[in-house]
Design a protein around this motif. Structure first.
Motif, PDB file in Angstrom:
ATOM      1  N   ILE A  76     -21.540 -45.059  70.261  1.00 33.43           N
ATOM      2  CA  ILE A  76     -21.156 -45.541  69.177  1.00 33.43           C
ATOM      3  C   ILE A  76     -20.263 -44.818  68.291  1.00 33.43           C
ATOM      4  O   ILE A  76     -19.811 -45.200  66.824  1.00 33.43           O
TER       5      ILE A  76
ATOM      6  N   PHE B 196     -16.386 -36.256  62.365  1.00 24.31           N
ATOM      7  CA  PHE B 196     -16.662 -36.373  63.788  1.00 24.31           C
ATOM      8  C   PHE B 196     -17.527 -37.566  64.004  1.00 24.31           C
ATOM      9  O   PHE B 196     -18.627 -37.849  63.358  1.00 24.31           O
TER      10      PHE B 196
ATOM     11  N   ALA C   7     -19.808 -39.171  67.401  1.00 27.82           N
ATOM     12  CA  ALA C   7     -20.726 -38.483  68.042  1.00 27.82           C
ATOM     13  C   ALA C   7     -20.126 -38.723  69.818  1.00 27.82           C
ATOM     14  O   ALA C   7     -19.178 -39.171  70.097  1.00 27.82           O
ATOM     15  N   ILE C   8     -20.712 -37.593  70.473  1.00 22.49           N
ATOM     16  CA  ILE C   8     -20.273 -37.375  71.945  1.00 22.49           C
ATOM     17  C   ILE C   8     -21.418 -37.650  72.895  1.00 22.49           C
ATOM     18  O   ILE C   8     -22.515 -37.238  72.773  1.00 22.49           O
ATOM     19  N   GLY C   9     -20.968 -37.854  74.104  1.00 19.32           N
ATOM     20  CA  GLY C   9     -21.884 -37.978  75.242  1.00 19.32           C
ATOM     21  C   GLY C   9     -22.262 -39.229  75.774  1.00 19.32           C
ATOM     22  O   GLY C   9     -21.823 -40.138  75.111  1.00 19.32           O
ATOM     23  N   GLY C  10     -22.662 -39.268  77.029  1.00 19.74           N
ATOM     24  CA  GLY C  10     -22.870 -40.663  77.745  1.00 19.74           C
ATOM     25  C   GLY C  10     -23.418 -40.288  79.124  1.00 19.74           C
ATOM     26  O   GLY C  10     -23.186 -39.377  79.654  1.00 19.74           O
TER      27      GLY C  10
ATOM     28  N   LEU D 104     -17.892 -30.299  71.474  1.00 15.93           N
ATOM     29  CA  LEU D 104     -18.293 -29.973  70.079  1.00 15.93           C
ATOM     30  C   LEU D 104     -18.633 -28.524  69.821  1.00 15.93           C
ATOM     31  O   LEU D 104     -18.507 -27.812  68.773  1.00 15.93           O
TER      32      LEU D 104
ATOM     33  N   ILE E  35     -32.890 -41.914  61.832  1.00 18.72           N
ATOM     34  CA  ILE E  35     -32.039 -41.055  62.227  1.00 18.72           C
ATOM     35  C   ILE E  35     -30.374 -41.595  61.676  1.00 18.72           C
ATOM     36  O   ILE E  35     -29.453 -40.834  61.492  1.00 18.72           O
ATOM     37  N   GLY E  36     -30.383 -42.873  61.668  1.00 16.03           N
ATOM     38  CA  GLY E  36     -28.826 -43.438  61.390  1.00 16.03           C
ATOM     39  C   GLY E  36     -28.455 -43.371  59.763  1.00 16.03           C
ATOM     40  O   GLY E  36     -27.446 -43.961  59.356  1.00 16.03           O
TER      41      GLY E  36
ATOM     42  N   GLU F  14     -20.583 -34.815  60.148  1.00 12.45           N
ATOM     43  CA  GLU F  14     -21.022 -35.713  61.457  1.00 12.45           C
ATOM     44  C   GLU F  14     -22.252 -36.448  61.138  1.00 12.45           C
ATOM     45  O   GLU F  14     -23.007 -35.616  60.416  1.00 12.45           O
TER      46      GLU F  14
ATOM     47  N   ILE G  18     -26.014 -37.124  62.111  1.00  9.27           N
ATOM     48  CA  ILE G  18     -26.947 -36.073  62.956  1.00  9.27           C
ATOM     49  C   ILE G  18     -27.543 -36.657  64.255  1.00  9.27           C
ATOM     50  O   ILE G  18     -27.912 -35.792  65.036  1.00  9.27           O
TER      51      ILE G  18
ATOM     52  N   GLY H 180     -26.846 -38.851  67.920  1.00 10.13           N
ATOM     53  CA  GLY H 180     -25.871 -38.808  69.135  1.00 10.13           C
ATOM     54  C   GLY H 180     -25.218 -40.079  69.293  1.00 10.13           C
ATOM     55  O   GLY H 180     -24.930 -40.796  68.241  1.00 10.13           O
ATOM     56  N   SER H 181     -24.574 -40.449  70.489  1.00  8.62           N
ATOM     57  CA  SER H 181     -23.677 -41.491  70.679  1.00  8.62           C
ATOM     58  C   SER H 181     -24.438 -42.697  71.055  1.00  8.62           C
ATOM     59  O   SER H 181     -23.851 -43.743  71.352  1.00  8.62           O
ATOM     60  N   ALA H 182     -25.915 -42.638  71.230  1.00  9.83           N
ATOM     61  CA  ALA H 182     -26.619 -43.788  71.104  1.00  9.83           C
ATOM     62  C   ALA H 182     -26.176 -44.736  72.482  1.00  9.83           C
ATOM     63  O   ALA H 182     -25.730 -46.039  72.280  1.00  9.83           O
TER      64      ALA H 182
ATOM     65  N   ASP I 107     -27.720 -46.389  74.633  1.00  7.08           N
ATOM     66  CA  ASP I 107     -28.364 -47.694  74.728  1.00  7.08           C
ATOM     67  C   ASP I 107     -28.012 -48.652  73.735  1.00  7.08           C
ATOM     68  O   ASP I 107     -28.139 -49.989  74.111  1.00  7.08           O
ATOM     69  N   ILE I 108     -27.212 -48.493  72.684  1.00  2.10           N
ATOM     70  CA  ILE I 108     -26.858 -49.585  71.838  1.00  2.10           C
ATOM     71  C   ILE I 108     -25.462 -49.684  71.436  1.00  2.10           C
ATOM     72  O   ILE I 108     -24.827 -50.378  70.774  1.00  2.10           O
TER      73      ILE I 108
HETATM   74  P1  NAD Z   1     -29.267 -40.437  69.973  1.00  2.00           P
HETATM   75  O1  NAD Z   1     -29.141 -39.712  68.815  1.00  2.00           O
HETATM   76  O2  NAD Z   1     -27.756 -40.808  70.317  1.00  2.00           O
HETATM   77  O3  NAD Z   1     -30.290 -41.624  70.064  1.00  2.00           O
HETATM   78  C1  NAD Z   1     -31.331 -41.735  69.809  1.00  2.00           C
HETATM   79  C2  NAD Z   1     -32.126 -42.883  69.485  1.00  2.00           C
HETATM   80  O4  NAD Z   1     -31.704 -43.190  68.007  1.00  2.00           O
HETATM   81  C3  NAD Z   1     -31.508 -44.176  70.341  1.00  2.00           C
HETATM   82  O5  NAD Z   1     -32.682 -44.925  70.320  1.00  2.00           O
HETATM   83  C4  NAD Z   1     -30.451 -44.752  69.505  1.00  2.00           C
HETATM   84  O6  NAD Z   1     -30.256 -46.027  69.770  1.00  2.00           O
HETATM   85  C5  NAD Z   1     -30.819 -44.501  68.075  1.00  2.00           C
HETATM   86  N1  NAD Z   1     -29.896 -44.008  67.090  1.00  2.00           N
HETATM   87  C6  NAD Z   1     -29.089 -43.230  67.075  1.00  2.00           C
HETATM   88  N2  NAD Z   1     -27.906 -43.355  66.220  1.00  2.00           N
HETATM   89  C7  NAD Z   1     -28.337 -44.500  65.661  1.00  2.00           C
HETATM   90  C8  NAD Z   1     -27.577 -45.387  64.530  1.00  2.00           C
HETATM   91  N3  NAD Z   1     -26.611 -44.804  64.053  1.00  2.00           N
HETATM   92  N4  NAD Z   1     -27.972 -46.555  64.388  1.00  2.00           N
HETATM   93  C9  NAD Z   1     -29.064 -46.946  64.948  1.00  2.00           C
HETATM   94  N5  NAD Z   1     -29.781 -46.239  66.038  1.00  2.00           N
HETATM   95  C10 NAD Z   1     -29.197 -45.010  66.150  1.00  2.00           C
HETATM   96  O7  NAD Z   1     -29.683 -39.221  70.967  1.00  2.00           O
HETATM   97  P2  NAD Z   1     -29.957 -39.328  72.592  1.00  2.00           P
HETATM   98  O8  NAD Z   1     -30.364 -40.755  73.046  1.00  2.00           O
HETATM   99  O9  NAD Z   1     -30.783 -38.157  72.978  1.00  2.00           O
HETATM  100  O10 NAD Z   1     -28.491 -38.879  73.007  1.00  2.00           O
HETATM  101  C11 NAD Z   1     -27.687 -40.014  73.509  1.00  2.00           C
HETATM  102  C12 NAD Z   1     -26.267 -38.860  73.920  1.00  2.00           C
HETATM  103  O11 NAD Z   1     -25.896 -38.484  72.867  1.00  2.00           O
HETATM  104  C13 NAD Z   1     -26.356 -37.774  74.812  1.00  2.00           C
HETATM  105  O12 NAD Z   1     -25.471 -38.052  75.891  1.00  2.00           O
HETATM  106  C14 NAD Z   1     -26.403 -36.546  73.950  1.00  2.00           C
HETATM  107  O13 NAD Z   1     -26.124 -35.592  74.595  1.00  2.00           O
HETATM  108  C15 NAD Z   1     -25.468 -37.111  72.762  1.00  2.00           C
HETATM  109  N6  NAD Z   1     -25.658 -36.399  71.558  1.00  2.00           N
HETATM  110  C16 NAD Z   1     -24.924 -36.067  70.810  1.00  2.00           C
HETATM  111  C17 NAD Z   1     -24.941 -35.291  69.574  1.00  2.00           C
HETATM  112  C18 NAD Z   1     -23.756 -35.157  68.839  1.00  2.00           C
HETATM  113  O14 NAD Z   1     -22.492 -35.734  68.990  1.00  2.00           O
HETATM  114  N7  NAD Z   1     -23.610 -34.187  67.698  1.00  2.00           N
HETATM  115  C19 NAD Z   1     -26.015 -34.911  68.853  1.00  2.00           C
HETATM  116  C20 NAD Z   1     -27.208 -35.586  69.711  1.00  2.00           C
HETATM  117  C21 NAD Z   1     -27.086 -36.092  71.045  1.00  2.00           C
END
Ligand code: NAD
Length: 356
Positions: free
Chosen positions: A11, A68, A70-73, A89, A258-259, A275, A277, A279-281, A283-284
């Motif tokens: 995302i 920034f 978000a990164i990862g997947g 990062l 969190i969003g 950035e 807080i 991640g790259s979510a 799942d969505i």
């Molecule tokens: P995540 O924060 O990406 O997602 C956690 C949950 O919150 C998920 O169900 C997601 O759909 C939801 N969510 C997150 N941001 C949202 C938004 N803006 N709007 C709506 N829903 C949102 O954490 P995760 O699932 O543990 O990690 C996914 C990937 O992201 C992994 O690869 C992880 O390493 C990476 N990550 C990156 C950062 C960063 O870039 N700083 C921080 C945390 C995790």
């Protein structure tokens, strides 16, 4: 003013595109901003075989601030550690010496029901946690696990802070408090730990240069309790790396979404990386449902803390407040009776509120 835009993965690309729309609107209205994009994380690996490509690091160094995503997947999980997105990062933070982490936790009246605490405890909450990011027990030497004579294993970490490290984070926190309600609470464990006794002394010494700021002190265990008992008593909290790690996650959950939460990591000159807080979510990702407001609010922090555009920052924050008041909600903050919108529509609504 040059802004490096690093969307990253998942995302990350969708949400930074919305913040870019907002910044472009401001640029069109005379705020001198120049945006340049570069790949990072998994996107960096795909473009150049490196989660922090040389050209991206160069752009980040030249820029006045970095936005920034978000990164990862999951597709990158099997890569060797050095090639994984997170390394991009972490290296960026280290290369740019970003030692001050600022995490505001704000609860908009309209979203108070989303918190796991009672709405009246958090409605209108607006606190800022300033966490030291490059010192403390996370980096102190000696460290390790050793086997003692006799065969028992012992783990060792060292809590260590130099006066200069404490002073520079103190200055960031006092300066931040000056832009807000002028109250700063320094969190320590000075009844038990000498390192934090020094922390407290340096906070008091630095406070002498900020007679307009009310400085108070609290033990970390009490602070953890007060954050859920009566979080609205705080304005700015400053603390070390480990205490800040724990307290900032606790504080972020007071808001329940969190969003919605932005963050900043600053260097000694005020340059910063901004950035959301989350991640790259994965799942969505790619479905136009992610909430872009944390990233748009990160752009507002960037305008305030690195670019000196306080007025523009306030306008962006007001625009976010306005769209929430008008009932626009992405899926993560949706409740019956409000208007459900996608990522792009939410970005458009903020731009429209800004233009108005
Ligand atoms: P995540 O924060 O990406 O997602 C956690 C949950 O919150 C998920 O169900 C997601 O759909 C939801 N969510 C997150 N941001 C949202 C938004 N803006 N709007 C709506 N829903 C949102 O954490 P995760 O699932 O543990 O990690 C996914 C990937 O992201 C992994 O690869 C992880 O390493 C990476 N990550 C990156 C950062 C960063 O870039 N700083 C921080 C945390 C995790």
């Amino acid at each position: 003013m040059k802004v490096a835009v690093l969307p990253g993965d998942g995302i990350g690309t969708e949400i930074t595109a919305q913040a870019v729309k907002v910044l472009s609107r401001l640029a069109g209205a005379g705020v001198p901003l120049e945006l340049e994009e570069a790949p990072v994380g998994g996107a960096g690996y795909e473009a150049a075989g490196d989660p922090l490509p040389e050209a991206t690091l160069k752009l980040a160094r030249q820029a006045d601030a970095i936005l920034f995503g978000a990164i990862g997947g999951p597709q990158y999980d099997a890569l060797p550690r050095e090639k994984r997105p997170e390394r991009g990062l972490l290296r960026l933070r280290k290369e740019l010496a970003l030692f001050a982490n600022l995490r505001p936790a704000r609860v908009y009246e309209e979203l108070a029901g989303a918190s796991s605490l009672k709405a009246e405890l958090v409605a209108g909450l607006d606190i800022l946690i300033v966490r030291e990011l490059t010192g403390d027990i996370y980096f102190g030497e000696p460290r390790g696990i050793a086997t003692l004579p006799g065969g028992e294993r012992e783990g060792v970490n060292t809590m260590r802070y130099r006066e200069s490290e404490i002073r520079r984070i103190a200055q960031v926190a006092f300066d931040a408090a000056r832009r807000r309600a002028k109250r700063l609470c320094s969190v320590d464990k000075s009844n038990v730990l000498e390192t934090t006794e020094l922390w407290k002394q340096v906070m008091i010494e630095t406070g002498a240069q900020y007679p307009d700021i009310a400085l108070s002190h609290m033990y970390v265990d009490n602070c953890a309790m007060q954050l859920v008992r009566n979080p609205k008593q705080f304005d700015v909290i400053v603390t070390g790396n480990m205490f800040g790690d724990i307290l900032s996650d606790e504080a972020s959950m007071l808001t329940g979404s969190i969003g919605m939460l932005p963050s900043a990591s600053l260097d000694a000159g005020g340059k910063g990386l901004y950035e959301p807080i989350h991640g790259s979510a994965p799942d969505i990702a790619g479905r136009d449902v992610a909430n872009p407001l944390a990233t748009i609010l990160s752009a507002a922090m960037m305008l305030r803390y690195s670019l000196g555009e306080e007025r523009a920052a306030g306008l962006v924050e007001d625009a976010v407040r306005k769209v929430l008041r008008e009932g626009y909600r992405t899926a993560d903050i949706y409740t019956a009776g409000t208007k459900k919108v996608g990522t792009r529509q939410m970005g458009d609504a903020v731009v429209a509120a800004l233009a108005a």
